[in-house]
Every structure is written in structure tokens, then in C-alpha cells.
Design a protein around this motif. Structure first.
Motif, PDB file in Angstrom:
ATOM      1  N   ILE A  18      -0.859   5.147   7.678  1.00 31.20           N
ATOM      2  CA  ILE A  18      -0.976   3.770   7.202  1.00 31.20           C
ATOM      3  C   ILE A  18      -1.065   2.844   8.413  1.00 31.20           C
ATOM      4  O   ILE A  18      -0.427   3.077   9.431  1.00 31.20           O
ATOM      5  CB  ILE A  18       0.243   3.396   6.341  1.00 31.20           C
ATOM      6  N   ARG A  19      -1.848   1.825   8.235  1.00 29.20           N
ATOM      7  CA  ARG A  19      -2.050   0.842   9.287  1.00 29.20           C
ATOM      8  C   ARG A  19      -0.709   0.263   9.751  1.00 29.20           C
ATOM      9  O   ARG A  19       0.185   0.017   8.963  1.00 29.20           O
ATOM     10  CB  ARG A  19      -2.923  -0.273   8.702  1.00 29.20           C
ATOM     11  N   ASP A  21       1.733  -2.389  10.485  1.00 27.65           N
ATOM     12  CA  ASP A  21       1.866  -3.754   9.995  1.00 27.65           C
ATOM     13  C   ASP A  21       3.293  -4.230  10.192  1.00 27.65           C
ATOM     14  O   ASP A  21       4.191  -3.410  10.327  1.00 27.65           O
ATOM     15  CB  ASP A  21       1.530  -3.784   8.498  1.00 27.65           C
ATOM     16  N   ILE A  23       5.250  -5.384   8.025  1.00 21.95           N
ATOM     17  CA  ILE A  23       6.121  -4.944   6.943  1.00 21.95           C
ATOM     18  C   ILE A  23       5.675  -3.574   6.467  1.00 21.95           C
ATOM     19  O   ILE A  23       5.261  -3.375   5.346  1.00 21.95           O
ATOM     20  CB  ILE A  23       6.146  -5.955   5.787  1.00 21.95           C
ATOM     21  N   GLN A  26       6.871  -1.794   3.064  1.00 26.70           N
ATOM     22  CA  GLN A  26       6.236  -2.120   1.796  1.00 26.70           C
ATOM     23  C   GLN A  26       4.932  -1.349   1.631  1.00 26.70           C
ATOM     24  O   GLN A  26       4.636  -0.816   0.573  1.00 26.70           O
ATOM     25  CB  GLN A  26       5.962  -3.612   1.770  1.00 26.70           C
ATOM     26  N   ASN A  27       4.170  -1.248   2.745  1.00 28.14           N
ATOM     27  CA  ASN A  27       2.902  -0.530   2.656  1.00 28.14           C
ATOM     28  C   ASN A  27       3.116   0.931   2.345  1.00 28.14           C
ATOM     29  O   ASN A  27       2.402   1.514   1.546  1.00 28.14           O
ATOM     30  CB  ASN A  27       2.142  -0.673   3.972  1.00 28.14           C
ATOM     31  N   SER A  29       5.647   2.279   0.796  1.00 25.46           N
ATOM     32  CA  SER A  29       6.095   2.482  -0.587  1.00 25.46           C
ATOM     33  C   SER A  29       4.935   2.313  -1.555  1.00 25.46           C
ATOM     34  O   SER A  29       4.806   3.080  -2.513  1.00 25.46           O
ATOM     35  CB  SER A  29       7.237   1.537  -0.925  1.00 25.46           C
ATOM     36  N   SER A  30       4.038   1.339  -1.284  1.00 17.37           N
ATOM     37  CA  SER A  30       2.931   1.196  -2.220  1.00 17.37           C
ATOM     38  C   SER A  30       1.964   2.364  -2.090  1.00 17.37           C
ATOM     39  O   SER A  30       1.401   2.820  -3.089  1.00 17.37           O
ATOM     40  CB  SER A  30       2.215  -0.134  -2.040  1.00 17.37           C
ATOM     41  N   ALA A  31       1.804   2.896  -0.866  1.00 15.48           N
ATOM     42  CA  ALA A  31       0.930   4.053  -0.706  1.00 15.48           C
ATOM     43  C   ALA A  31       1.500   5.239  -1.463  1.00 15.48           C
ATOM     44  O   ALA A  31       0.771   5.982  -2.126  1.00 15.48           O
ATOM     45  CB  ALA A  31       0.773   4.408   0.764  1.00 15.48           C
ATOM     46  N   ALA A  33       3.450   5.098  -4.090  1.00 10.86           N
ATOM     47  CA  ALA A  33       3.273   4.849  -5.524  1.00 10.86           C
ATOM     48  C   ALA A  33       1.863   5.189  -5.945  1.00 10.86           C
ATOM     49  O   ALA A  33       1.635   5.844  -6.970  1.00 10.86           O
ATOM     50  CB  ALA A  33       3.583   3.394  -5.837  1.00 10.86           C
ATOM     51  N   ALA A  34       0.886   4.792  -5.104  1.00 12.80           N
ATOM     52  CA  ALA A  34      -0.511   5.081  -5.442  1.00 12.80           C
ATOM     53  C   ALA A  34      -0.751   6.579  -5.479  1.00 12.80           C
ATOM     54  O   ALA A  34      -1.414   7.098  -6.375  1.00 12.80           O
ATOM     55  CB  ALA A  34      -1.420   4.418  -4.422  1.00 12.80           C
TER      56      ALA A  34
END
Lengths: 110, 497, 122
Positions: A18-19, A21, A23, A26-27, A29-31, A33-34
Motif C-alpha cells: 500500500i502506498r 501515507d 494515515i 486506515q488504508n 484496514s480498508s485494503a 476489508a476490500a
């Protein structure tokens, strides 16, 4: 290597994929979830093949489980393929057109 | 009064041309566009159900004296039922959808008037042209006429994107037009195959010919035309592989424009989808194709939405993903599922408009749409935050809002049709939708405010707030009394199957 | 003797294929747009070719023709009417595309699709 460590390793691998960032939590966790969404929905959708053939369904679902778990950080690949680049959009469009017309024309020929 | 039916297309077109003439007079444009936008939703309410024949050409069947004077091979053959000119058919589905489309259109126009000091006449022109084109698609009983108005709607949509101030708008518009210039002619070629097979482009005629076995429904030409028209449908509504470009299109327009764009897309989805469903209902596995692409659309768009950091793009992906629910309803093809699909389409039109306008207020205040740079806005305007939260609840399907009712109907129809997997997937996707929305909501409103966040316009235009309140009120009313519209939808679907 | 209808259908098909090739593989945006208008014209020509009838007459009923003779010899007028509308729509989309291409050229100083329309969001 057992399956559990493989899953854990691939989840740890998320952070590097993941890039960077400010935060990142959050990224990640969303990755995740996806990723879970893709795995669960694709597997559930594959069960629908039982209307065609039960044995085929079992084989396909087992194959999908193996494929999805071994290739675990899927979402970065998905994201790369669904970018805003015209060439990628064009490629998938022609691919879909080809598959759609071929399967409808030759698949249903009496 | 059947004479009112063509007015639903004519009034917005004439108003659009007039607005373009008065482009230098700001007040005139404001008053004129406001008046037209108020008048538009009244027309479908006053109009009666019926058919309108352009040029007065009723089918020979309805013209007794002429029919008797013709030789028997015409008067007894299928030719006597054919429609000669363009036909508009106005039934309960059209009445409900056009009314709500015009309401959303009015609210978008109202928001634009409120947010901008100087109302651009050409922008109003594009919005009204888009509304007129899509209304004509919904009314038309003629698949070629649908294609023509679809292309007009595409040009209007591109114009609406270009009217924004986003840095990437020209690039996205160009990509949309390039993909559209491939998808559109392929749709036209499919229509050409149908025309060559049947000799008419009127959908009722084609259905009559196919049902009565006058053409072979298993012939390769018919199947080929299905493949091409289905591909054109995928392009026109933004199911995969077009979901990326469609969400980009939504995210580049001004928020009130995006709200209108997605309403147009939903209506295009429904009108072309019903045409395909009527013509090709005999094709084997048609439901499988629709379900497959809808599922792909839902899964891919949702997973992309949750990874997104730009809230405009995020809602764009959510809007495309929600379209998959309508597709699932069409794919199942039962009476309950079709009713639910139409209801879901109506709900999505309203809910996504709420979200676009609600987050558009954030964009208006802070001039940024990157959620990593936003935060703490609940102190500034808690009322708007609550309305946006209600919109998110409605999209995810929380009772008693309208999204709950339509999704419940869809889940029920999937269960009763022996597809419990689809019900599971719908619920899963609904949960992920909610999670995505909460991610955006938390980052924009609840997270501590970043120090470098500058609020440029702290006074939110009252018109936007009013519009959101109206939209949420519609959501609540439809959620509490869904029979207001579902009765009309199920009546229409009953005539379809 | 070459069958005119078959020739027209074949050339409309090759128009579409050539246009698709140009739209997918040529990098220059203007050439891409030319390819796209090829696809559009191919579809229009396909519709026109449907209306053709060998040794047919214009679909105008003149004195001296019997209805039976007219019915079996006149060309089919509907596709012509449809194509006229379709050409107008095609011209307007073409104009919008060229206008956007002009703006893009002013903005980027290039007409290469991979430069202008590549993925620059990430």
C-alpha cells in the motif's frame, strides 16, 4: 508452510503493497476489508454454479479457495488494473466484447 | 390528457434553447430555469396513461375504415399491428420515474442557482437537454429512437463534466467519448441486425414478431444482435468494464451536476434494460449474463470505493456499485424482483443525489475532496452532517429509510427464487457500502480537524440545505409508505411478464 | 456480377474492423478520432445496406405501378430515415471530440494518447 501462516504472511505483506501515507492504518484496514469482500463474495457467487452441476461446483470452489489464498494480496492487482489509463480501459472493453459476442454466438448455436 | 405526453420532452428542449438565447441576461436565466424546473414535475402528474403516436400514425388495427379497404394479406397479417411512426408509451412506471427524475432535476438546478452568483445559461441548457433526452428514452417505445436520445444524453453529460473546474475534466471527457464512440455504434449495429430481421424498430412490434414465431428466436442473427445490444447496454449504464470511466465521470462534475448525471444513468439503465428484457426474454441464459455483470459491477466498484481517498470518486464508485442491485433484480426476472429493481433504481436516484449534494457542501466550504486533508467539520455544521448520515443510512439499507425497503424486497425475491447466495452477497455488499460510507463520514466530519485545513466559504448556501432536506424527506416517505410507488411498479411489471 | 448488397455489407464490416484497429492501436488522438468515425460510418453503412434491393426502385408509388409489383420491387425506406438521424448525431459527437482534442493539445502540447490520457491520478 501451513495455510494459517500463509494467510498471516500475506496480511503482513499488505503494508508494503500500500502506498505510504500519513494515515497508513486506515488504508491498510480498508485494503483488508476490500480483500475480504472480494474473497467472500467471489466464493459465495461460485456456489451458484450448483444449479448447473454439483460436482463441478465443488471442484471450482476448491480451486478458487486455493487460488485466492495463495495469491492473497489481490487488491493491489485489482487496483492497478482498474486505473484511469485509457489503454487499460480499452483492453478490457475489447476483451469483454470479444468474450460476450463469441459466447453468445457460438455458445447458443442450435 | 394524452396531448401532454410529448410535452415532457418538448418543454425542456424549448426551455434549453431559450436559455441559450438569453445567455447574457443573468436574472432572466435564473427566473426562466427556475420556472421551467418547477413546471416540469407537474406535467407527468397531470398527464393520463396512454400512447402518443407522432404524426398521428396509429397502427392499422386501430383504424377500421382503412383496414377494411385493404387486401386481406395485409389486414390479417402481422403488418396490421405494426406501429408506423415513433410511439411514446406512458404508463405507471414512466409516470413515477419521470416525476422523480424531474424532481431531482429541479433540485439540482435549484442548487446550482443557489451556489453560483452568476448562473451560467449554457450549463442550464445542458442539464435540461440531459433531462429531455433521458425522458424521451423512458417514454419511447422505439429502440432506435432510444439510441438517438442516448447519444444526445451522452453529449449533454460530457458538457456537464466540462462545466466543472476540475483539473482532469478534459481528459476524462475525452476518454468517455472515445469509449462511447466504440460502444454507441456497436449498440447501433445490434439495432441494425434487429431491423434487418424484423423490419421494424418498434419494441412492441419486435416482441409481437418474436412471440408469435414469425422470426426464429434461436437464429444466429438474433443472438448476435443480443450480444451487441447487451454490450451497448453495459457501456450506457457503466457496468464492468465501464465502471471505472463511469465513476470518473461522476467524480469530475460539479456535485449538483454529478447528482443529475447519476439520475440520468439510472433512468438509462432502467429504460434500456426493460427494452432488452422485453425483446430477448426468450434468449436462454439471459438472466445469467445480467447477473454475472451486475455481480462484477457490485464487487469491483465496492472494493475500489473502499480503497479510494477522494470522496467524490468514492461516491461515484458507490453509485456504480448500487446499479448492480438493479441488475440483479432484472436478472432474476420474477415479478417481485423486477418491482424491487425498479424501486431500487428510484431510491438510488434520490439517495445518491443526497450524498453528492451533501458532500458537495464540504467541497464548497473547503475546496478539497481528499479525505486525508479533511476533518472536524461536524463543529461547523452539525445539521448537514446529520442529513448526510441519514443519506448514508438510506444507501446502506437501514430501516425505516427507502433503501431498506427495496433491498429487503430484492433479498426476498432472491430467496424465493432459490438463489440464497445472491441474498447473502447483497447483504454483504450492503455492509461494505455502509463501511465505505462511514469511512468517508468519519474522515470528513468526526476525525480531529487537521491544522492546515482552511475553510474558505463558511456560509453554506441555504438552497443546498433545503434541497437535502427535501431529498431526505422523500427518502423517509418512500421508506415508510413504499406502496406509494411499488403498486405502480408492480402494475407495470405485471403487464411486462 | 458482384452482389452490391454483399459488397456493401463486407465493406461496412471492414470499416468497423479498421476503425477498431485505429482506435485501439494508434496513439495519435486525431487519428484515433478518425478511426472512431470509421466505426460510426461502418454502422451507418450496415443500416443502409439492409435497405438495398437488387434491381429495386425508389420507394415512391407512381401511377402505373400495381401494388404487388411495388411491394416486391421497392427499396426499404425506413433505414434511410434512421441513418439520416444517426449521421447527425455522429457528426455532433465528432465535433465535441475534436473540440476536446484541441483543448487537450493546448494544455499538454502533445497529441499522444499515452501521454495525455494515461493514468496520472496516482
Amino acid at each position: 508452510m501451513d495455510l494459517y501462516t500463509m494467510i498471516c504472511d500475506s496480511i503482513r505483506g499488505f503494508k508494503s503493497n500500500i502506498r505510504k501515507d500519513p494515515i497508513t492504518n486506515q488504508n491498510v484496514s480498508s485494503a483488508m476489508a476490500a480483500e475480504l469482500t472480494i474473497v467472500s463474495t467471489v466464493l459465495t457467487a461460485a456456489i451458484m454454479l450448483r444449479h448447473l452441476n454439483v460436482v463441478l461446483t465443488i471442484l471450482i470452489v476448491l480451486g478458487l479457495v486455493l487460488y485466492l489464498i495463495t495469491g492473497m494480496p489481490l487488491i493491489s492487482k485489482f487496483k492497478r488494473e482498474q486505473s484511469d489509463s485509457l489503454n487499460k480501459m480499452m483492453f478490457y472493453m475489447i476483451l469483454t466484447l470479444g468474450i460476450l459476442v463469441t459466447s453468445i454466438y457460438w455458445g447458443f448455436k442450435p | 390528457m394524452n396531448d401532454l405526453i410529448p410535452l415532457m420532452v418538448i418543454v425542456p428542449i424549448i426551455a434549453a434553447i431559450l436559455l441559450n438565447l438569453f445567455i447574457k441576461y443573468n436574472t432572466t436565466i435564473k427566473i426562466l430555469s427556475f420556472l421551467v424546473a418547477i413546471v416540469l414535475p407537474i406535467i407527468p402528474i397531470l398527464s393520463n396513461y396512454g400512447l402518443h403516436y407522432f404524426g398521428g400514425h396509429a397502427p392499422l388495427m386501430d383504424n377500421g375504415t382503412l383496414l377494411n379497404s385493404l387486401p386481406s394479406y395485409i389486414s390479417d397479417g402481422p403488418l396490421s399491428t405494426f406501429h408506423i411512426g415513433i410511439t411514446y408509451s406512458f404508463e405507471s412506471l414512466q409516470k413515477i420515474l419521470i416525476f422523480f427524475l424531474f424532481v431531482v432535476g429541479f433540485l439540482c438546478i435549484f442548487t446550482t442557482i443557489g451556489e453560483r452568483k452568476r448562473t451560467p445559461g449554457s450549463y442550464m441548457f445542458l442539464m435540461l437537454m440531459g433531462l429531455a433526452a433521458v425522458t424521451a428514452m423512458l417514454l419511447s417505445d422505439d429502440i432506435f429512437h432510444m439510441y438517438i436520445f442516448f447519444e444526445i444524453a451522452v453529449v449533454a453529460q460530457v458538457g456537464i463534466i466540462l462545466a466543472s473546474t476540475d483539473n482532469q475534466r478534459y481528459e476524462i471527457a475525452m476518454k468517455y467519448m472515445i469509449l462511447g464512440s466504440i460502444g454507441g455504434p456497436i449498440l447501433l449495429t445490434g439495432i441494425g441486425f434487429l431491423l434487418g430481421l424484423v423490419g421494424s424498430v418498434n419494441i412492441t412490434d419486435i416482441v409481437y414478431v418474436v412471440r408469435n414465431g414469425l422470426v426464429n428466436a434461436n437464429s444466429p442473427v438474433f443472438l448476435f444482435s443480443f450480444g451487441l445490444i447487451f454490450f451497448g447496454w453495459l457501456y450506457s449504464v457503466g457496468l464492468p468494464p465501464f465502471h471505472t470511466i463511469k465513476s470518473a465521470v461522476y467524480s469530475k462534475a460539479v456535485p449538483s451536476g454529478s447528482a443529475l448525471l447519476q439520475a440520468l444513468s439510472v433512468v438509462i439503465f432502467i429504460s434500456l434494460g426493460i427494452a432488452i428484457f422485453r425483446i430477448y426474454s426468450s434468449v436462454p441464459f439471459i438472466g445469467v449474463f445480467i447477473i454475472f455483470f451486475s455481480l462484477c459491477g457490485m464487487i469491483l466498484s465496492l472494493t475500489m470505493a473502499i480503497m479510494e481517498n477522494d470522496f467524490k470518486r468514492m461516491i461515484g464508485f458507490l453509485a456504480v456499485g448500487e446499479l448492480g442491485y438493479i441488475g440483479l433484480g432484472f436478472g432474476l426476472g420474477t415479478k417481485l424482483s423486477l418491482t424491487a429493481a425498479l424501486f431500487q433504481g428510484l431510491n438510488e436516484m434520490i439517495i445518491t443525489a443526497t450524498l453528492f449534494i451533501g458532500f458537495g457542501v464540504v467541497l464548497y466550504m473547503t475546496k478539497t475532496s481528499d479525505i486525508t486533508k479533511l476533518g472536524g467539520l461536524i463543529e461547523k455544521n452539525p445539521k448537514i452532517a446529520i442529513i448526510v448520515l441519514l443519506g448514508g443510512f438510506a444507501m446502506a439499507g437501514v430501516p425505516p429509510l427507502n433503501g431498506f425497503q427495496s433491498k429487503l424486497m430484492l433479498v426476498q425475491s432472491a430467496l424465493s427464487d432459490n438463489f440464497p447466495e445472491l441474498a447473502v452477497i447483497m447483504i454483504l455488499i450492503s455492509i461494505v457500502t455502509f463501511m465505505t460510507f462511514i469511512k468517508a463520514f468519519h474522515s470528513v466530519y468526526l476525525k480531529p480537524k487537521p491544522k492546515n485545513l482552511v475553510i474558505e466559504n463558511s456560509d453554506v448556501p441555504r438552497s443546498s440545505v433545503l434541497v437535502m432536506v427535501v431529498l431526505i424527506a422523500i427518502c423517509i416517505v418512500l421508506g415508510v409508505v413504499p406502496t406509494l410507488v411499488t403498486d405502480g411498479f408492480s402494475g407495470f411489471v405485471g403487464g411486462l411478464i | 456480377m458482384i452482389d452490391t448488397q454483399l459488397a456493401a455489407l463486407l465493406s461496412s464490416g471492414s470499416f468497423i474492423i479498421i476503425g477498431l484497429y485505429a482506435a485501439v492501436f494508434i496513439d495519435n488522438i486525431i487519428k484515433k478520432i478518425i478511426g472512431l468515425s470509421f466505426i460510426e460510418e461502418g454502422a451507418n453503412m450496415f443500416l443502409i445496406a439492409l435497405a438495398y434491393r437488387t434491381d429495386g426502385v425508389v420507394p415512391i408509388f407512381l401511377p402505373g405501378m400495381t401494388p404487388e409489383w411495388f411491394a416486391s420491387n421497392s427499396a426499404y425506406p425506413l433505414p434511410h430515415a434512421l441513418v439520416l438521424t444517426s449521421i447527425v448525431i455522429g457528426a455532433s459527437t465528432l465535433a465535441v471530440m475534436l473540440a476536446i482534442a484541441m483543448v487537450l493539445y493546448r494544455k499538454h502540447g502533445s497529441l499522444s494518447a499515452s501521454v495525455i490520457l494515461g493514468d496520472k491520478h496516482e
